[in-house]
Scaffold this active site. Structure first.
Site, PDB file in Angstrom:
ATOM      1  N   GLY A  14     -11.071   4.406  -7.786  1.00  0.00           N
ATOM      2  CA  GLY A  14     -10.832   3.765  -9.111  1.00  0.00           C
ATOM      3  C   GLY A  14      -9.777   4.451 -10.175  1.00  0.00           C
ATOM      4  CG  MET A  92     -11.197  -0.785   0.333  1.00  0.00           C
ATOM      5  SD  MET A  92      -9.266  -0.612   0.672  1.00  0.00           S
ATOM      6  CE  MET A  92      -9.183  -0.523   2.621  1.00  0.00           C
ATOM      7  CG  ASN A 109      -4.261  -6.547  -3.454  1.00  0.00           C
ATOM      8  OD1 ASN A 109      -5.227  -5.541  -3.822  1.00  0.00           O
ATOM      9  ND2 ASN A 109      -3.689  -6.357  -2.484  1.00  0.00           N
ATOM     10  CG  HIS A 111      -0.562  -3.961  -0.303  1.00  0.00           C
ATOM     11  ND1 HIS A 111      -1.608  -3.969   0.566  1.00  0.00           N
ATOM     12  CD2 HIS A 111       0.563  -3.563   0.525  1.00  0.00           C
ATOM     13  CE1 HIS A 111      -1.103  -3.416   1.601  1.00  0.00           C
ATOM     14  NE2 HIS A 111      -0.065  -3.232   1.743  1.00  0.00           N
ATOM     15  CB  SER A 138       3.762  -5.094  -3.818  1.00  0.00           C
ATOM     16  OG  SER A 138       4.924  -4.470  -3.088  1.00  0.00           O
ATOM     17  CG  ASP A 147      -2.170  -7.212   1.550  1.00  0.00           C
ATOM     18  OD1 ASP A 147      -2.568  -7.272   0.584  1.00  0.00           O
ATOM     19  OD2 ASP A 147      -2.563  -6.242   2.503  1.00  0.00           O
TER      20      ASP A 147
HETATM   21  N1  NHR Z   1      -8.392 -11.445   0.196  1.00  0.00           N
HETATM   22  C1  NHR Z   1      -7.466 -12.379   0.628  1.00  0.00           C
HETATM   23  N2  NHR Z   1      -7.755 -13.476   0.974  1.00  0.00           N
HETATM   24  N3  NHR Z   1      -6.068 -12.171   0.545  1.00  0.00           N
HETATM   25  C2  NHR Z   1      -5.785 -10.956   0.084  1.00  0.00           C
HETATM   26  O1  NHR Z   1      -4.243 -10.857  -0.104  1.00  0.00           O
HETATM   27  C3  NHR Z   1      -6.359  -9.859   0.051  1.00  0.00           C
HETATM   28  C4  NHR Z   1      -7.674 -10.201   0.053  1.00  0.00           C
HETATM   29  C5  NHR Z   1      -8.567  -9.260  -0.168  1.00  0.00           C
HETATM   30  C6  NHR Z   1      -8.362  -7.789  -0.312  1.00  0.00           C
HETATM   31  C7  NHR Z   1      -6.418  -6.120  -0.796  1.00  0.00           C
HETATM   32  C8  NHR Z   1      -5.856  -5.526   0.679  1.00  0.00           C
HETATM   33  C9  NHR Z   1      -4.739  -4.469   0.404  1.00  0.00           C
HETATM   34  O2  NHR Z   1      -4.221  -4.355  -0.563  1.00  0.00           O
HETATM   35  C10 NHR Z   1      -6.876  -7.456  -0.311  1.00  0.00           C
HETATM   36  C11 NHR Z   1      -6.090  -8.447  -0.445  1.00  0.00           C
HETATM   37  C12 NHR Z   1      -8.824  -4.709   2.726  1.00  0.00           C
HETATM   38  C13 NHR Z   1      -8.303  -5.236   3.890  1.00  0.00           C
HETATM   39  C14 NHR Z   1      -9.122  -4.813   5.366  1.00  0.00           C
HETATM   40  O3  NHR Z   1      -8.606  -5.205   6.357  1.00  0.00           O
HETATM   41  C15 NHR Z   1      -6.907  -5.585   4.204  1.00  0.00           C
HETATM   42  C16 NHR Z   1      -5.995  -5.888   2.914  1.00  0.00           C
HETATM   43  C17 NHR Z   1      -6.571  -5.375   1.692  1.00  0.00           C
HETATM   44  C18 NHR Z   1      -8.003  -4.986   1.586  1.00  0.00           C
HETATM   45  N4  NHR Z   1     -10.286  -4.733   4.983  1.00  0.00           N
HETATM   46  C19 NHR Z   1     -11.373  -4.771   6.260  1.00  0.00           C
HETATM   47  C20 NHR Z   1     -12.107  -6.081   6.214  1.00  0.00           C
HETATM   48  O4  NHR Z   1     -12.503  -6.111   7.310  1.00  0.00           O
HETATM   49  C21 NHR Z   1     -12.495  -3.597   5.844  1.00  0.00           C
HETATM   50  C22 NHR Z   1     -12.083  -2.250   5.394  1.00  0.00           C
HETATM   51  C23 NHR Z   1     -13.129  -1.365   4.965  1.00  0.00           C
HETATM   52  O5  NHR Z   1     -14.165  -2.002   4.394  1.00  0.00           O
HETATM   53  O6  NHR Z   1     -12.730  -0.202   4.592  1.00  0.00           O
HETATM   54  O7  NHR Z   1     -12.453  -6.821   5.219  1.00  0.00           O
HETATM   55  O8  NHR Z   1      -4.386  -3.740   1.532  1.00  0.00           O
HETATM   56  C1  GAR Z   2      -4.635   2.202  -4.036  1.00  0.00           C
HETATM   57  O1  GAR Z   2      -3.395   3.020  -3.558  1.00  0.00           O
HETATM   58  C2  GAR Z   2      -4.723   0.722  -3.440  1.00  0.00           C
HETATM   59  O2  GAR Z   2      -3.060   0.362  -3.432  1.00  0.00           O
HETATM   60  C3  GAR Z   2      -5.029   0.697  -2.178  1.00  0.00           C
HETATM   61  O3  GAR Z   2      -6.212   1.557  -2.303  1.00  0.00           O
HETATM   62  C4  GAR Z   2      -5.870   2.652  -3.471  1.00  0.00           C
HETATM   63  C5  GAR Z   2      -6.872   2.652  -4.218  1.00  0.00           C
HETATM   64  O4  GAR Z   2      -7.074   3.649  -5.082  1.00  0.00           O
HETATM   65  N1  GAR Z   2      -5.699  -0.509  -1.918  1.00  0.00           N
HETATM   66  C6  GAR Z   2      -5.582  -0.732  -0.497  1.00  0.00           C
HETATM   67  O5  GAR Z   2      -5.503   0.180   0.166  1.00  0.00           O
HETATM   68  C7  GAR Z   2      -6.380  -2.029  -0.150  1.00  0.00           C
HETATM   69  N2  GAR Z   2      -6.178  -2.323   1.050  1.00  0.00           N
HETATM   70  P1  GAR Z   2      -7.892   3.742  -6.397  1.00  0.00           P
HETATM   71  O6  GAR Z   2      -9.295   3.121  -6.024  1.00  0.00           O
HETATM   72  O7  GAR Z   2      -7.840   5.185  -6.973  1.00  0.00           O
HETATM   73  O8  GAR Z   2      -7.560   2.623  -7.519  1.00  0.00           O
END
Ligand code: NHR
Ligand code: GAR
Length: 226
Positions: A14, A92, A109, A111, A138, A147
């Site tokens: 966070g 996540m 988001n 990223h 981004s 993403d």
């Molecule tokens: N949802 C949608 N529909 N579109 C996006 O662009 C999203 C989203 C949800 C989250 C953040 C994203 C990132 O910044 C985000 C964007 C989680 C995963 C993932 O694979 C991928 C990308 C992002 C966040 N998560 C696994 C899953 O099966 C679980 C991983 C875990 O719990 O540790 O959901 O990168």
């Molecule tokens: C951040 O670097 C964010 O971009 C990334 O997780 C970190 C969270 O940090 N997000 C992802 O990787 C989503 N898949 P924070 O909890 O300290 O804000």
């Protein structure tokens, strides 16, 4: 103008939430963070929210039958705060199309990569594996495609020979803490519009968005600007 009501979704540390909390406290961000929701009960960010007097909720995805049920419950929880903006700050779990459609244009988001490079997970490791000289972060509008939504703002960092996934994460975090509050401020000020895949600031593609990147546009497919 009333402050924009914001709900922040987190899964962990966070620090990006903290950057938003601090920017609001410093009078730099005309929003009010109404709630913080985590899918993990042990997320450190929940304490940050509590310290700032922000209501918190935990919705553990593992307690739901499937991701649809989880996203539905999440949608209901978020909607109780009638937000003008929902921020994924290290959240996540992938969100289903119903959730994304419901909050379209008011869901962003942060990223840890220079999208469209490296969507998904483990971005720092992948940047090192590919030997990229530049990395970054981004902030984008969330669409159903992971993403791949329109990019609002980006920041860049140089990658050096001694960088590790951890050192890159630290550098990228610093960037995120600058670009996320900026993106939220632009939205609160109603300065953004989305035209196709582009995000316009004050009606034009602006250098402030970090997209007009001289070195990037020659070496990489520039994210949005030709
Ligand atoms: N949802 C949608 N529909 N579109 C996006 O662009 C999203 C989203 C949800 C989250 C953040 C994203 C990132 O910044 C985000 C964007 C989680 C995963 C993932 O694979 C991928 C990308 C992002 C966040 N998560 C696994 C899953 O099966 C679980 C991983 C875990 O719990 O540790 O959901 O990168
Ligand atoms: C951040 O670097 C964010 O971009 C990334 O997780 C970190 C969270 O940090 N997000 C992802 O990787 C989503 N898949 P924070 O909890 O300290 O804000």
């Amino acid at each position: 103008m009333r402050d924009t009501r914001v709900v922040v979704l987190i899964s962990g540390n966070g620090s990006n939430l903290q950057a938003l909390i601090d920017a609001v406290a410093d009078g730099m961000l005309p929003v009010s963070i109404r709630a913080v929701i985590s899918n993990r009960a042990d997320a450190y960010g929940l304490g940050r929210a509590a310290d700032a007097g922000i209501p918190t909720h935990v919705l553990d995805h593992r307690e739901f039958e499937n991701s649809c049920e989880f996203c539905l419950a999440l949608k209901e929880c978020v909607n109780r705060y009638t937000p003008g903006l929902v921020v994924l700050a290290g959240f996540m779990r992938i969100l289903d199309s119903k959730f994304v459609t419901h909050f379209a244009k008011r869901l962003i988001n942060v990223h840890p990569s220079l999208l469209p490079k490296y969507p998904g997970l483990h971005t720092h490791r992948r940047v090192l594996e590919h030997g990229d000289p530049i990395h970054g972060a981004s902030v984008h509008f969330v669409t159903e495609d992971l993403d791949a939504g329109p990019v609002i703002i980006q920041g860049r960092v140089d990658v050096g020979p001694s960088d590790t996934p951890d050192s890159l994460q630290q550098k990228v975090h610093k960037l995120e803490h600058a670009i996320l509050p900026t993106a939220v401020r632009w939205i609160a000020q109603e300065r953004l519009s989305v035209v196709g895949v582009r995000v316009l600031l004050d009606g034009q593609v602006s250098p402030e968005q970090g997209l007009v990147a001289e070195s990037i546009s020659t070496q990489y497919s520039a994210p949005v600007v030709e």
